[in-house]
Design a protein around this motif. Structure first.
Motif, PDB file in Angstrom:
ATOM      1  N   LEU A  61       0.818  -1.218   0.000  1.00 14.26           N
ATOM      2  CA  LEU A  61       0.000   0.000   0.000  1.00 14.26           C
ATOM      3  C   LEU A  61       0.848   1.263   0.000  1.00 14.26           C
ATOM      4  O   LEU A  61       0.388   2.338   0.375  1.00 14.26           O
ATOM      5  N   PRO A 116       2.793   4.647  -0.884  1.00 15.12           N
ATOM      6  CA  PRO A 116       2.256   5.771  -1.663  1.00 15.12           C
ATOM      7  C   PRO A 116       2.573   5.602  -3.144  1.00 15.12           C
ATOM      8  O   PRO A 116       3.617   5.039  -3.500  1.00 15.12           O
ATOM      9  N   TRP A 152       6.099   5.477  -5.017  1.00 19.28           N
ATOM     10  CA  TRP A 152       7.189   5.361  -4.049  1.00 19.28           C
ATOM     11  C   TRP A 152       7.762   3.952  -4.082  1.00 19.28           C
ATOM     12  O   TRP A 152       7.021   2.979  -4.246  1.00 19.28           O
ATOM     13  N   ARG A 185       5.406   4.702   3.442  1.00 21.41           N
ATOM     14  CA  ARG A 185       5.639   5.948   4.184  1.00 21.41           C
ATOM     15  C   ARG A 185       6.427   5.622   5.458  1.00 21.41           C
ATOM     16  O   ARG A 185       6.010   4.786   6.255  1.00 21.41           O
ATOM     17  N   SER A 190       0.171  12.904  -1.488  1.00 22.34           N
ATOM     18  CA  SER A 190       1.258  12.250  -2.226  1.00 22.34           C
ATOM     19  C   SER A 190       2.094  11.338  -1.356  1.00 22.34           C
ATOM     20  O   SER A 190       2.661  10.377  -1.843  1.00 22.34           O
ATOM     21  N   ALA A 191       2.180  11.629  -0.082  1.00 22.27           N
ATOM     22  CA  ALA A 191       3.048  10.827   0.768  1.00 22.27           C
ATOM     23  C   ALA A 191       2.265   9.874   1.658  1.00 22.27           C
ATOM     24  O   ALA A 191       2.806   9.295   2.585  1.00 22.27           O
ATOM     25  N   GLN A 192       0.970   9.726   1.385  1.00 26.77           N
ATOM     26  CA  GLN A 192       0.145   8.865   2.228  1.00 26.77           C
ATOM     27  C   GLN A 192       0.088   7.455   1.654  1.00 26.77           C
ATOM     28  O   GLN A 192       0.078   7.261   0.446  1.00 26.77           O
ATOM     29  N   GLN A 193       0.049   6.509   2.557  1.00 30.95           N
ATOM     30  CA  GLN A 193      -0.156   5.123   2.137  1.00 30.95           C
ATOM     31  C   GLN A 193      -1.486   5.035   1.392  1.00 30.95           C
ATOM     32  O   GLN A 193      -2.434   5.766   1.685  1.00 30.95           O
ATOM     33  N   GLN A 194      -1.572   4.123   0.437  1.00 33.11           N
ATOM     34  CA  GLN A 194      -2.834   3.940  -0.266  1.00 33.11           C
ATOM     35  C   GLN A 194      -3.785   3.162   0.633  1.00 33.11           C
ATOM     36  O   GLN A 194      -3.361   2.470   1.545  1.00 33.11           O
ATOM     37  N   THR A 195      -5.045   3.272   0.335  1.00 36.04           N
ATOM     38  CA  THR A 195      -5.990   2.482   1.115  1.00 36.04           C
ATOM     39  C   THR A 195      -6.185   1.159   0.403  1.00 36.04           C
ATOM     40  O   THR A 195      -6.134   1.092  -0.822  1.00 36.04           O
ATOM     41  N   PRO A 196      -6.437   0.106   1.164  1.00 29.66           N
ATOM     42  CA  PRO A 196      -6.466  -1.244   0.582  1.00 29.66           C
ATOM     43  C   PRO A 196      -7.381  -1.366  -0.639  1.00 29.66           C
ATOM     44  O   PRO A 196      -7.018  -2.022  -1.596  1.00 29.66           O
ATOM     45  N   GLU A 249      -6.038  -0.299  -3.913  1.00 31.91           N
ATOM     46  CA  GLU A 249      -4.880  -1.080  -4.313  1.00 31.91           C
ATOM     47  C   GLU A 249      -5.264  -2.141  -5.337  1.00 31.91           C
ATOM     48  O   GLU A 249      -4.555  -2.345  -6.319  1.00 31.91           O
ATOM     49  N   GLU A 307      -5.319  -0.728  -8.493  1.00 31.20           N
ATOM     50  CA  GLU A 307      -4.071  -0.045  -8.804  1.00 31.20           C
ATOM     51  C   GLU A 307      -3.121  -0.884  -9.650  1.00 31.20           C
ATOM     52  O   GLU A 307      -2.436  -0.377 -10.517  1.00 31.20           O
ATOM     53  N   GLU A 339      -1.288   0.101 -17.024  1.00 27.58           N
ATOM     54  CA  GLU A 339      -1.330  -0.507 -18.349  1.00 27.58           C
ATOM     55  C   GLU A 339      -2.663  -0.209 -19.035  1.00 27.58           C
ATOM     56  O   GLU A 339      -2.706   0.133 -20.202  1.00 27.58           O
ATOM     57  N   VAL A 382      -3.002   3.265 -20.447  1.00 27.47           N
ATOM     58  CA  VAL A 382      -2.326   3.418 -21.721  1.00 27.47           C
ATOM     59  C   VAL A 382      -3.214   2.894 -22.840  1.00 27.47           C
ATOM     60  O   VAL A 382      -3.465   3.565 -23.834  1.00 27.47           O
ATOM     61  N   VAL A 383      -3.725   1.687 -22.590  1.00 29.55           N
ATOM     62  CA  VAL A 383      -4.536   1.056 -23.618  1.00 29.55           C
ATOM     63  C   VAL A 383      -5.798   1.874 -23.887  1.00 29.55           C
ATOM     64  O   VAL A 383      -6.134   2.161 -25.026  1.00 29.55           O
ATOM     65  N   MET A 392      -5.305   4.915 -25.888  1.00 31.42           N
ATOM     66  CA  MET A 392      -5.063   4.675 -27.299  1.00 31.42           C
ATOM     67  C   MET A 392      -6.362   4.434 -28.059  1.00 31.42           C
ATOM     68  O   MET A 392      -6.581   4.963 -29.124  1.00 31.42           O
TER      69      MET A 392
END
Lengths: 681, 815
Positions: free
Chosen positions: A553, A555, A558, A562, B780-786, B789, B792, B797, B800-801, B804
């Motif tokens: 998870l 960031p 990165w 964090r 920008s510096a925060q962990q992503q939430t599950p 993800e 994510e 990819e 991009v597709v 196009m």
């Protein structure tokens, strides 16, 4: 090189039947702790480490010499990995940052520059260098062993891999290191694919393209290299792939289009008949126009080459035939369709894929999620997913850092090979990951030394990083650990993390899309270091190892989750991070924060004061002054004090220095003495 | 208001007066009767009972005299009672009260003061007022305490928060005097530094005295830039004095924003007591009235203490200012002229007034701007000298390529391994070069001084230049190795200064041990200096006496590690026996000849079987029993872990002084020698402040001020951090020192101070990039939430597709 696949399979089938007989017949015990598959750069690099550690290993190579891929590729025989011989530096580690072809060894002169002094060396130089490498280091390579089948066997003593070669001989290996590279040309399935020539077999003689219209599928370096070679002969060169050109100098990814190959961009932008276009290759059709009424059977060599049209799936009435009617051509539907004119040749330059075919299901790593499944999926420490004891090295291991770092290239994977070897040494031989023990007060200088010279983290940016395990007054410095494996650091390296936490030193590029040649492309103010765009060191401080979950998870963009605290050292034009105010002092304050202690250096006089007014002076005084290694403020050699006077209270006859008075040499200091009385209240 | 004026006048007058008159007015001397009368009247009195007048006491009396008038303003009578004329019971009877003054209040003794804490008029006034006000002035140690105080004061009283870097100073006095006047109006708080200072944004290691005003009285609806929990605060920017503090407090009472309907030019300049304060005008339009007031208030908060803010309502017909201007200001004492400005941001106003302040607080500004300055004394010194590059001609620069040939050429190669970005390395490099030049000048041959730049020759420093080198990887910088061909490398482990390096190299040139084969050689070994360059250095000598060569292994080993530090000699066989017989020692034996003893009185050590043990014995024997501590030798004595009985002697001006100092040291020596067992717990030692000026600040911090010399101090007790000072003006005699030590042990002496805390937290705040990122680019510096993800993984990819295929209309993009 490059035998056709069916024959390999045939060999395997025959070999399988004969294998038991064969083994008895040869009566050779082919048991190894380590089998390295492939004598390319990655295989030989691993071979060197195994040989240096005196391990029972063998390198198996199906061709008669090392690095045979380079006998054929790149087709136009120019390597684009730089061979920078003159750097103005004697630092061998630093110089490796700009030497993308050499392999690592402890022989200082076993470098690529011995075989070529061209900045972009000829491809033939590479196998030549590898032969030199094998020879001088005495690596155990068995040539002519074409392994066609690999299976895993679980026995009481553990898991083994059994490799079967073309003579049906078996090699039993405790650990299998697959360094077979990528050499199976990658293809995309579309109607008319058979009308297309492949990069692997096209003519490299430009005259064969005289006045021809050429369509190249792909926009990577091989595609552009091909385009560049025919630019002076072909009438027009069009390039087609799903995504727009990615320029290496913008993406910082050496696998993207290098400027050395980009002449076609020039002619495209200057409108000189060449061009680039985007389309998903799965949707295209390469077709020949049906010539009604004048039917002739095509395909004879002497006949005039048939012209090839590019059209799209959706316009085709029949899904299987590549003969197209006028209505099936795009120009019929869109009158200004860019590629409405026919081509004389269509060339596929789509790169290569990993050869999965030799792996039995018991030993086959899954296809990677990225890179269009062309690569095996690996753990962060390069072991195949679901294939313990099988590691993938070299270009084939690029799924770990596909399109982001240099793990698919010699100058990158020479370091990942070393990292894999280090963890093998720990896992199988209980030799902990090599580390340097440093006093906390020496850490700062050591970090600066690493960021100023280390090549591994510099090439394998955001993938390999130095890990500093804090232990209070000292620390353990581990070099080039795979960052994604950080949660498993203890089990992989044999080093524990103490309550003091750890610092990870990573080299990173900025993630912002900027005007790469624009005025504000670089930061110089250290307080804005986190906005640095070019490669610069970043330090992450964790109190405990991040978990696998936290790693997932992290960031966006990165390399690590964090941390408790982060420090960016501002990018530097010369990549020399040694400026006292902009680089060193902010780093020291960060380290002080992590270690929760004052790390400043003090003169002996200050340490003297602090030692007498405190039970314990600051760390620097403890680790220097109190060990009798203080730094006197002024050099006193010239006015050396003749210590006499009161120290000689025992006045014996015969003492050469019987003067018992206080010398008056310090008389001028009197003034400072009296003024000193008012100080330091 | 009138009352205020009087106070100011009073304060101002006094500060001008006291010095003039101090010398002429006599200190009131009370008779016993006077004393009792005043005492019973309940008056506050500050009295010293005079017994005999020593120089210290007479100094104190002068200062006491000066404080008479000052304290009179606060209703305190000051005087002395002469015990030699008549006795006031108990106060005149007890000798130890010689060093104490007393404050009486309400007919009783209220508090006593040690003369050490009240050494001048400022300390007398501040300490006495502090005592009187001690219920009103709070001490706060932690930020949590401060927060509690703020909560308690909220809505009721504003807080004046003072920090004084040391008590008894003029700053301390200023705060106390002001507290006396304003004590009922504001809550006065003193802080002791540390965490509270950090909260207030002071990060220097030794901050100067300061005052803050905490606006706690204002009701919470007020728009403040601070968090709701804390009272908004204003720092007093002028240097702390009674007058500046007074005007600062008055300024805090001024309205934050004054709304006016006149043109700035016709607005009156600030009236008393603000006449020294600049005015800033902002303009308000009817349409944006509320917004303008908010803006003005925000700015006013930031200007508080610097300038007064007036908001001019443009709709008023009296306002003539051109529309192009949106601000104006008027400086004090510079006629009545108003200057008009067009501002783009409020910060420009701040810059304007910050610049005004600059001259006054240049020093302070420098301190605050510690980001551009080096805070490390060695790094700063090296940085300052960066222009003067050392001349490297006298040293050989070793590289991975020339190392072996260079080392092979010389009988002794001294190698300095350095990193060019390491300040300590660079500081030492110049000393190293100095030694090289010295050796070259004195024509000491066969020593090759060389350096390795480890930022360049990294493989050599890692001991991996491709072939074997006679040392281990270097991981500490700077490091110095001495390489004798065919010998393992020897680490130089002395002070990183030119003198100790020079000495070490010169001693290292001598074989260790030297094999002595004739009596003449022994004599010359003991009496002569092996090289003229070593003359003037203190040389320790160690001699091993053995019956047979075969017994010498441990000694030889020990001698090897002593190489460079001491001269070692080896006698065997008949010569050893003969020599032993002459000197009545039993073989085998090791004789130690410390430089501070003469060769006729060596220590005799039993020859041990282990080199390590032998080394320990030798090193212990080499230590002086009553050393003069120097910067260089302190570490070896601290290793003993004993309490330090430390005698400070000053620099002698003449022969008499010299003799006195010698006598003192001798007395201490007698003490050590005669009271062996008792003294075993202490390391008696002395510091000569002339030779070791660094000792001066040590003494200063032990006793709080510079006491008369000599001074005897007991510190580094294993039992605690207390520091005891031997009573000054008491003769330093072995017997009384011994008694004093006994009293310290019995706990009947009170300490004069404490050793400072041992924790060394970072002296400077680090630059918190995470915080900056969170502020400037929040996610920008925060962990992503599950949840995110899951998607994510493939997003890139796909994007991009998608791009196009979705990009149909663009030519060349999609076909």
């Amino acid at each position: 090189m490059d035998p056709s696949l069916p024959s390999v399979i045939l060999f395997i089938l025959i070999g399988y039947v004969l294998s038991s007989f064969d083994n008895r017949h040869h009566n050779v015990t082919r048991r190894y702790d380590y089998c390295v598959l492939g004598a390319g750069p990655a295989g030989l690099q691993m071979g060197y480490f195994l040989s240096k550690a005196r391990r029972n290993y063998v390198i198996l190579e199906r061709n008669s010499g090392p690095g045979s891929f380079f006998n054929k590729y790149p087709r136009h025989r120019k390597l684009i990995s730089i061979n920078k011989i003159y750097t103005g530096r004697g630092n061998r580690e630093f110089n490796l940052r700009h030497d993308w072809n050499s392999l690592l060894s402890d022989k200082p002169d076993l470098l690529f520059k011995r075989v070529s002094d061209d900045f972009y060396p000829p491809a033939d130089a590479f196998p030549q260098y590898l032969s030199l490498f094998v020879g001088e280091l005495g690596l155990r390579v068995q040539y002519g062993v074409d392994v066609g089948r690999i299976r895993a066997v679980q026995s009481a003593t553990g898991r083994h891999y059994i490799l079967t070669d073309q003579h049906a001989s078996d090699y039993t290996c405790s650990v299998l290191l697959v360094a077979t590279g990528l050499w199976v040309p990658h293809t995309v399935d579309f109607v008319g694919a058979d009308l297309v020539e492949g990069y692997e077999s096209i003519s490299t003689n430009p005259d064969d393209y005289k006045d021809q219209a050429v369509l190249i599928l792909g926009k990577g370096n091989s595609a552009f290299e091909t385009a560049q070679s025919i630019l002076g002969r072909a009438s027009r060169v069009h390039m087609l792939s799903s995504s727009p050109v990615r320029l290496a100098w913008q993406t910082h990814y050496v696998g993207d289009l290098r400027a050395v190959n980009n002449e076609l961009i020039d002619t495209y932008q200057l409108k000189s008949l060449d061009g680039l276009a985007e389309a998903r290759l799965e949707k295209i059709v390469i077709a020949q126009q049906k010539e009604e009424g004048k039917r002739r059977l095509g395909g004879k060599k002497k006949e005039k080459r048939k012209q090839l049209y590019l059209t799209l799936n959706k316009y085709m009435h029949s899904r299987n035939s590549f003969d197209a009617t006028q209505e099936e051509l795009p120009g019929h539907h869109i009158d200004n369709f860019p590629m409405r004119k026919p081509y004389d040749r269509v060339i596929r330059c789509l790169g290569f894929r990993f050869n999965f075919s030799i792996f039995d299901s018991s030993a086959c790593p899954p296809n990677s999620e990225n890179a269009k499944g062309r690569l095996p999926e690996l753990t962060p420490w390069y072991e195949g997913k679901n294939t313990p004891g099988l590691f993938v090295l070299g270009t084939a291991s690029h799924s770990r850092d596909y399109r982001s770092s240099a793990g698919g290239f010699v100058h990158g994977f020479r370091y990942t090979a070393r990292a894999v070897h280090r963890l093998l040494e720990h896992r199988y031989h209980r030799n902990a990951w090599p580390s340097t023990q440093l006093l906390a007060t020496h850490l700062q200088s050591w970090i600066l030394k690493r960021v100023d010279e280390a090549s591994g983290p510099y090439q394998m940016f955001e993938v390999l990083g130095d890990v500093i395990l804090l232990r209070g007054s000292h620390c353990e410095y581990l070099e080039e650990f795979p960052l994604q494996a950080l949660p498993q650091l203890s089990s992989l390296s044999g080093h524990d993390v103490s309550m003091h936490g750890l610092i990870v030193v990573v080299m990173q590029y900025g993630k912002k899309k900027i005007d790469y040649l624009g005025r504000s492309r670089a930061e110089t103010e250290w307080t804005n270091a986190w906005k640095s765009n070019f490669l610069h060191p970043v330090l992450y401080y964790y109190k405990t190892l991040p978990s696998v979950e936290e790693m997932k998870l992290r960031p966006n963009g990165w390399p690590l989750p964090r941390p408790q605290a982060i420090h960016h050292i501002v990018e530097d034009f010369l990549t020399e991070w040694d400026a006292p105010i902009s680089h060193i002092q902010p780093l020291r304050r960060f380290l002080e924060h992590c270690l929760q202690t004052d790390l400043r250096a003090f003169y002996a006089e200050s340490c003297f004061h602090l030692s007498l007014t405190h039970r314990m002076p600051p760390l620097f005084c403890q680790q220097g002054y109190l060990k009798q290694q203080g730094i006197p403020r002024n050099s006193q050699l010239r006015q050396r004090v003749h210590d006499a006077g009161l120290t000689h209270t025992e006045q014996d006859v015969g003492t050469s220095d019987a003067d018992s008075t206080f010398p008056n040499y310090l008389a001028p200091a009197g003034a400072s003495v009296s003024s000193g009385l008012k100080l330091d209240l | 208001m009138m009352w205020m004026c009087v106070t100011v006048f009073l304060l101002w007058m006094r500060s001008g007066r006291c010095t003039d008159k101090a010398n002429t007015s006599d200190l009131i001397e009370y008779t016993a009767a006077d004393f009792y009368e005043k005492l019973h009247s309940g008056k506050m009195m500050f009295i010293y009972f005079e017994h005999q007048v020593s120089p210290t006491i007479s100094l104190f009396l002068v200062e006491l005299e000066k404080s008479v008038e000052a304290l009179q303003d606060y209703g305190v009578l000051v005087g002395k009672v002469n015990c030699n004329k008549e006795l006031v019971y108990t106060y005149c009877a007890e000798e130890q009260l010689l060093h104490t003054a007393f404050l009486f209040r309400g007919g009783k003794e209220f508090l006593s003061f040690d003369l050490d804490t009240i050494f001048d008029v400022n300390s007398i006034v501040s300490e006495v007022l502090f005592a009187i006000l001690r219920d009103e002035i709070k001490y706060v140690h932690t930020d949590a305490d401060l927060l509690a105080m703020e909560k308690a004061a909220r809505g009721k009283k504003d807080i004046v928060l003072g920090y004084v870097c040391s008590l008894g100073t003029q700053e301390h006095r200023s705060i106390m005097e002001t507290a006396y006047v304003y004590g009922s109006k504001y809550q006065f708080i003193l802080i002791t530094g540390g965490p509270v200072l950090k909260h207030l944004g002071v990060n220097e290691s030794s901050p100067s005295s300061r005052v803050w005003f905490l606006h706690c009285r204002v009701h919470s609806g007020f728009m403040t830039p601070m968090t709701s929990e804390r009272c908004p605060l204003t720092r007093m920017r002028k240097p702390l004095s009674t007058l500046s503090l007074h005007s600062f407090l008055q300024l805090m009472e001024a309205p934050l924003v004054t709304e006016v309907y006149d043109d700035p030019s016709s607005v009156q300049p600030p009236q008393f007591p603000y006449q020294q304060t600049p005015q800033v005008f902002l303009f308000s339009h009817p349409a944006t009235e509320h917004l303008d007031l908010d803006t003005a208030t925000t700015l006013a908060w930031r200007l508080r203490g610097l300038a007064l803010l007036l908001l001019v309502h443009r709709q008023s017909p009296a306002v003539k200012t051109l529309d192009e201007y949106n601000a104006a200001y008027r400086l004090p004492e510079k006629s009545l002229e108003v200057k008009y400005l067009t501002l783009n941001s409020l910060d420009e106003v701040l810059v304007l007034f910050a610049d005004q302040e600059k001259d006054e607080e240049e020093e302070e500004e420098d301190e605050e701007d510690n980001e551009g300055k080096l805070d490390d004394e060695i790094a700063a010194a090296v940085f300052e000298n960066r222009g003067t590059l050392s001349d490297m001609d006298s040293v050989t620069q070793l590289t991975s390529d020339n190392f072996h040939s260079a080392v092979a050429q010389s009988g002794l190669t001294v190698v300095l391994f350095y990193l060019k970005w390491d300040a300590v390395s660079m500081a030492f490099l110049s000393s190293f070069i100095e030694v090289a030049e010295r050796l070259a000048d004195s024509e000491v041959n066969k020593v090759q001084m060389s350096v390795v730049d480890c930022s360049e020759w990294t493989d050599l420093c890692a001991a991996q230049p491709g072939s074997a080198v006679p040392f281990q990887p270097i991981t500490a910088f700077p490091s110095v190795l001495l390489l004798h061909p065919q010998h393992p490398a020897q680490h130089f482990r002395g002070m990183l200064g030119s003198e100790s390096l020079h000495r070490f190299i010169m001693i290292s040139r001598v074989a260790s041990p030297v094999r002595l084969s004739t009596l003449e050689e022994v004599q010359s070994f003991l009496l002569e200096v092996p090289h003229p360059e070593l003359a003037g250095y203190q040389l320790d000598r160690v001699v091993g006496l053995f019956e047979a060569q075969t017994q010498t292994a441990a000694f030889t080993e020990a001698a090897k590690s002593l190489r460079g530090d001491a001269l070692t000699g080896l006698l065997t066989d008949e010569l050893a026996e003969k020599w032993a017989a002459d000197h009545t020692v039993d073989l085998p034996a090791v004789l130690v000849f410390p430089s501070w003893r003469t060769h006729t009185h060596p220590f005799t050590l039993p020859a041990s079987s282990s080199a390590e043990e032998l080394l320990t014995h030798i090193n212990t024997a080499l230590l002086h029993p009553m050393p003069e501590l120097t910067v260089e030798n302190l570490p070896s004595f601290l290793l003993l872990g004993k309490a330090l009985l430390l005698l400070f002697v000053g620099e002698e001006e003449d022969k008499i002084g010299r003799r006195q100092n010698q006598a003192l040291v001798k007395e201490m020596r007698t003490l050590v020698e005669s009271e062996g067992e008792t003294m075993e717990r202490y390391l008696a030692c002395w510091i000569h402040l002339g030779r070791t000026p660094a000792g001066m600040s040590v003494l200063g911090s032990y006793v709080g001020s510079m006491p008369p010399l000599p001074a005897l101090v007991l510190t580094h007790l294993p039992s605690g951090d207390q520091i005891y000072q031997y009573p000054p003006n008491t003769p330093i005699v072995a017997s009384s020192v011994l008694h004093w030590l006994q009293r310290v042990e019995d706990g009947t002496e009170s300490p004069t101070g404490l050793l400072d805390e041992d924790s060394w937290p970072p002296a400077f705040e680090f630059y918190d990039f995470l915080k900056i990122m969170d502020m400037q680019e929040p996610d920008s510096a925060q962990q992503q939430t599950p949840k995110e993800e899951e998607e994510e993984v493939n997003v890139k990819e796909h994007v991009v597709v998608e791009d196009m295929t979705g990009d149909n209309r663009h030519a060349h993009s999609e076909l």
